[in-house]
Design a protein around this motif. Structure first.
Motif, PDB file in Angstrom:
ATOM      1  N   ALA A   1      -4.408  -4.961  -8.219  1.00 34.50           N
ATOM      2  CA  ALA A   1      -5.705  -4.338  -7.949  1.00 34.50           C
ATOM      3  C   ALA A   1      -5.957  -4.231  -6.448  1.00 34.50           C
ATOM      4  O   ALA A   1      -6.421  -3.192  -5.955  1.00 34.50           O
ATOM      5  CB  ALA A   1      -6.806  -5.146  -8.626  1.00 34.50           C
ATOM      6  N   CYS A   2      -5.663  -5.299  -5.716  1.00 36.87           N
ATOM      7  CA  CYS A   2      -5.824  -5.260  -4.257  1.00 36.87           C
ATOM      8  C   CYS A   2      -4.945  -4.179  -3.638  1.00 36.87           C
ATOM      9  O   CYS A   2      -5.385  -3.422  -2.764  1.00 36.87           O
ATOM     10  CB  CYS A   2      -5.468  -6.619  -3.656  1.00 36.87           C
ATOM     11  SG  CYS A   2      -6.644  -7.937  -4.031  1.00 36.87           S
ATOM     12  N   ALA A   3      -3.711  -4.095  -4.106  1.00 39.42           N
ATOM     13  CA  ALA A   3      -2.776  -3.119  -3.546  1.00 39.42           C
ATOM     14  C   ALA A   3      -3.241  -1.701  -3.815  1.00 39.42           C
ATOM     15  O   ALA A   3      -3.159  -0.828  -2.936  1.00 39.42           O
ATOM     16  CB  ALA A   3      -1.382  -3.348  -4.122  1.00 39.42           C
ATOM     17  N   LEU A   4      -3.731  -1.425  -5.019  1.00 41.38           N
ATOM     18  CA  LEU A   4      -4.166  -0.071  -5.360  1.00 41.38           C
ATOM     19  C   LEU A   4      -5.313   0.395  -4.488  1.00 41.38           C
ATOM     20  O   LEU A   4      -5.424   1.580  -4.164  1.00 41.38           O
ATOM     21  CB  LEU A   4      -4.566  -0.019  -6.835  1.00 41.38           C
ATOM     22  CG  LEU A   4      -3.419  -0.127  -7.845  1.00 41.38           C
ATOM     23  CD1 LEU A   4      -3.969  -0.294  -9.251  1.00 41.38           C
ATOM     24  CD2 LEU A   4      -2.517   1.095  -7.764  1.00 41.38           C
ATOM     25  N   HIS A   5      -6.184  -0.543  -4.114  1.00 43.51           N
ATOM     26  CA  HIS A   5      -7.328  -0.191  -3.257  1.00 43.51           C
ATOM     27  C   HIS A   5      -7.031  -0.426  -1.786  1.00 43.51           C
ATOM     28  O   HIS A   5      -7.902  -0.215  -0.938  1.00 43.51           O
ATOM     29  CB  HIS A   5      -8.557  -0.999  -3.683  1.00 43.51           C
ATOM     30  CG  HIS A   5      -9.138  -0.548  -4.988  1.00 43.51           C
ATOM     31  ND1 HIS A   5     -10.022   0.505  -5.083  1.00 43.51           N
ATOM     32  CD2 HIS A   5      -8.952  -1.000  -6.260  1.00 43.51           C
ATOM     33  CE1 HIS A   5     -10.365   0.675  -6.349  1.00 43.51           C
ATOM     34  NE2 HIS A   5      -9.728  -0.222  -7.091  1.00 43.51           N
ATOM     35  N   ARG A   6      -5.809  -0.877  -1.497  1.00 43.38           N
ATOM     36  CA  ARG A   6      -5.398  -1.197  -0.128  1.00 43.38           C
ATOM     37  C   ARG A   6      -6.384  -2.165   0.521  1.00 43.38           C
ATOM     38  O   ARG A   6      -6.805  -1.993   1.671  1.00 43.38           O
ATOM     39  CB  ARG A   6      -5.250   0.085   0.709  1.00 43.38           C
ATOM     40  CG  ARG A   6      -4.249   1.107   0.154  1.00 43.38           C
ATOM     41  CD  ARG A   6      -2.862   0.522  -0.031  1.00 43.38           C
ATOM     42  NE  ARG A   6      -1.849   1.535  -0.353  1.00 43.38           N
ATOM     43  CZ  ARG A   6      -1.273   1.672  -1.548  1.00 43.38           C
ATOM     44  NH1 ARG A   6      -1.609   0.862  -2.544  1.00 43.38           N
ATOM     45  NH2 ARG A   6      -0.364   2.606  -1.742  1.00 43.38           N
ATOM     46  N   VAL A   7      -6.722  -3.203  -0.257  1.00 41.23           N
ATOM     47  CA  VAL A   7      -7.599  -4.277   0.216  1.00 41.23           C
ATOM     48  C   VAL A   7      -6.758  -5.534   0.350  1.00 41.23           C
ATOM     49  O   VAL A   7      -6.076  -5.943  -0.592  1.00 41.23           O
ATOM     50  CB  VAL A   7      -8.759  -4.516  -0.769  1.00 41.23           C
ATOM     51  CG1 VAL A   7      -9.563  -5.744  -0.366  1.00 41.23           C
ATOM     52  CG2 VAL A   7      -9.657  -3.286  -0.836  1.00 41.23           C
ATOM     53  N   ASP A   8      -6.808  -6.147   1.520  1.00 37.15           N
ATOM     54  CA  ASP A   8      -6.002  -7.340   1.774  1.00 37.15           C
ATOM     55  C   ASP A   8      -6.547  -8.523   0.984  1.00 37.15           C
ATOM     56  O   ASP A   8      -7.706  -8.905   1.155  1.00 37.15           O
ATOM     57  CB  ASP A   8      -6.032  -7.650   3.274  1.00 37.15           C
ATOM     58  CG  ASP A   8      -4.968  -8.660   3.682  1.00 37.15           C
ATOM     59  OD1 ASP A   8      -4.533  -9.457   2.827  1.00 37.15           O
ATOM     60  OD2 ASP A   8      -4.583  -8.652   4.865  1.00 37.15           O
ATOM     61  N   PRO A   9      -5.723  -9.137   0.125  1.00 38.97           N
ATOM     62  CA  PRO A   9      -6.194 -10.305  -0.638  1.00 38.97           C
ATOM     63  C   PRO A   9      -6.304 -11.566   0.195  1.00 38.97           C
ATOM     64  O   PRO A   9      -6.788 -12.584  -0.294  1.00 38.97           O
ATOM     65  CB  PRO A   9      -5.135 -10.461  -1.731  1.00 38.97           C
ATOM     66  CG  PRO A   9      -3.894  -9.888  -1.138  1.00 38.97           C
ATOM     67  CD  PRO A   9      -4.355  -8.754  -0.254  1.00 38.97           C
ATOM     68  N   GLY A  10      -5.825 -11.529   1.450  1.00 36.39           N
ATOM     69  CA  GLY A  10      -5.950 -12.681   2.324  1.00 36.39           C
ATOM     70  C   GLY A  10      -4.898 -13.749   2.086  1.00 36.39           C
ATOM     71  O   GLY A  10      -3.771 -13.448   1.670  1.00 36.39           O
ATOM     72  N   PRO A  11      -5.238 -15.026   2.310  1.00 35.82           N
ATOM     73  CA  PRO A  11      -4.264 -16.128   2.213  1.00 35.82           C
ATOM     74  C   PRO A  11      -3.467 -16.177   0.913  1.00 35.82           C
ATOM     75  O   PRO A  11      -2.290 -16.560   0.954  1.00 35.82           O
ATOM     76  CB  PRO A  11      -5.142 -17.375   2.385  1.00 35.82           C
ATOM     77  CG  PRO A  11      -6.299 -16.909   3.202  1.00 35.82           C
ATOM     78  CD  PRO A  11      -6.573 -15.515   2.747  1.00 35.82           C
ATOM     79  N   PRO A  12      -4.028 -15.834  -0.263  1.00 36.44           N
ATOM     80  CA  PRO A  12      -3.218 -15.925  -1.491  1.00 36.44           C
ATOM     81  C   PRO A  12      -1.929 -15.107  -1.438  1.00 36.44           C
ATOM     82  O   PRO A  12      -0.940 -15.473  -2.079  1.00 36.44           O
ATOM     83  CB  PRO A  12      -4.159 -15.394  -2.572  1.00 36.44           C
ATOM     84  CG  PRO A  12      -5.532 -15.693  -2.062  1.00 36.44           C
ATOM     85  CD  PRO A  12      -5.436 -15.486  -0.571  1.00 36.44           C
TER      86      PRO A  12
END
Length: 421
Positions: free
Chosen positions: A145-156
């Motif tokens: 989901a993060c990748a599709l929206h190009r949103v960085d998930p951060g430390p995980p």
């Protein structure tokens, strides 16, 4: 407890459900089609959105019918049910679609697509819960989901790149490349030693997009020269990133294998080498290879065969897909469906008239050397396969650039292109 709804209402809402599911299945084909442009995708996406709006208006009735469709789940059915579950933000509904997707991998595309369809704000709280879950499957869905929206998930993301679960590890590596996380390049280069085939490829793919032109390029070359599910993707990336000598040697190695002329045709188009155009034109008299050769020709020259009237009528003896014969065991789709049939004589005449436009020894991509401005134009006006290539070129031209998502909802793509121009 389910409610009973009037039959006229059920009929209307069921049509919304069926149409949305069907169109989503069609979309899986169109996002990778050789004859589809962004404006075509926009028309389809508007139709899907209209049916999904109908389900929202229907409220509980729409949710019940989407839920009932999961008794025979496919990509489209999962997509609709997941959209409703995400909109309603009910744990029970989300848990159900996640459980089905985990048990039936063929429905996973529908779930992930739903996460990419809804807006990023609509996922707030949901994705964070997936990422912090102890279940590797849920973590993988969260990363997707993060990748599709190009949103960085951060430390995980850092810890998941080193996960003990291969599927999760591979998705995290891919995400790092798609997000342009240059800081993770050393970690990805080290991951090139991964023994899992998908993890090895995803590490090489991400490392190349993030700027490595040595070990990652060599790894992609090795993947490209062996049969496997990532062969074509590896070949394309290696040829896009390679210097002239490396690309020439890779083409020679593909040609020497002699087992797949279709792969060689694709490779010639991807390499953008005008010296091989005469060979492509020569193949246009072979009905089995003509359309693919035409696409490779267009990939190099930018000539739109249909627009320039350089096509011929389809041969009468060519089936566009599975035949109507119930005894025919071949039910595979025509790989070249949607491509124009090039007229060899007309194409040759066009080539002769435009030969001065192309200089020897220079790579050409859709009629021009790949540059930031040219690739942006291809993303706006090109066909889907061309657009995907342009998106990868942008990352290679400026490592750290997030990979443009050519499968995102069309309106989201249009907004991003406006900001990038």
């Amino acid at each position: 407890m389910q409610r009973n709804f009037p039959q006229p209402l059920l009929a209307v809402v069921r049509q919304h459900t069926d149409e949305a599911a069907h169109l989503r299945t069609v979309r899986s084909v169109l996002v990778a089609a050789p004859h589809v442009k962004l404006h075509h995708l926009r028309r389809l996406d508007d139709r899907i959105a209209a049916h999904l709006d109908g389900l929202v208006v229907a409220g509980e009735c729409g949710s019940q019918l989407c839920d009932a469709a999961l008794e025979s789940p496919g990509t489209g059915e999962m997509f609709c049910a997941a959209i409703r579950a995400l909109d309603e933000r009910k744990d029970e509904g989300l848990d159900k679609v996640l459980a089905i997707a985990a048990a039936l991998p063929e429905t996973l595309t529908g779930l992930v697509s739903a996460l990419g369809w809804v807006s990023a704000p609509g996922l707030k709280g949901i994705v964070s819960g997936l990422l912090t879950s102890s279940d590797p499957f849920r973590q993988r869905i969260g990363i997707a989901a993060c990748a599709l929206h190009r949103v960085d998930p951060g430390p995980p993301l850092v810890s998941l790149v080193a996960s003990t679960e291969p599927a999760l590890r591979a998705r995290a590596m891919r995400c790092a490349g798609e997000l342009g996380r240059v800081d993770l390049l050393p970690l990805l280069v080290s991951a090139l030693q991964d023994k899992d085939p998908e993890c090895h490829f995803r590490a090489a793919q991400a490392a190349l997009l993030l700027g490595d032109r040595r070990t990652a390029l060599a790894a992609l070359r090795d993947v490209a020269l062996q049969p496997g599910p990532f062969r074509l993707q590896a070949l394309a990336l290696a040829l896009f990133a390679a210097e002239t000598t490396f690309a020439y040697e890779l083409l020679k190695q593909v040609a020497s294998q002699r087992e797949d002329v279709r792969l060689l045709i694709r490779a010639v188009g991807l390499a953008g080498d005008t010296a091989r155009i005469p060979w492509l034109v020569g193949l246009m008299s072979d009905d089995k290879l003509a359309r693919l050769a035409g696409e490779a020709f267009s990939f190099i020259t930018g000539a739109d065969l249909a627009w320039l009237d350089l096509e011929r009528k389809p041969p009468e003896n060519v089936e566009p897909g599975p035949s109507d014969n119930p005894e025919d065991e071949d039910v595979s789709m025509d790989e070249d469906d949607g491509l124009p049939w090039p007229d060899q004589a007309r194409v040759q005449a066009w080539r002769a008239a435009n030969s001065q436009r192309f200089q020897p020894g220079i790579r050409y991509f859709i009629g021009a050397p790949p540059s930031w401005e040219h690739c942006l134009q291809v993303l706006k006006d090109g066909y889907q396969r061309q657009r995907v290539a342009a998106a990868h070129y942008l990352c290679l031209l400026r490592p750290g650039t997030p990979l443009f998502n050519c499968a995102a909802p069309a309106w989201r793509q249009e907004r991003l292109l406006e900001r990038m121009s």
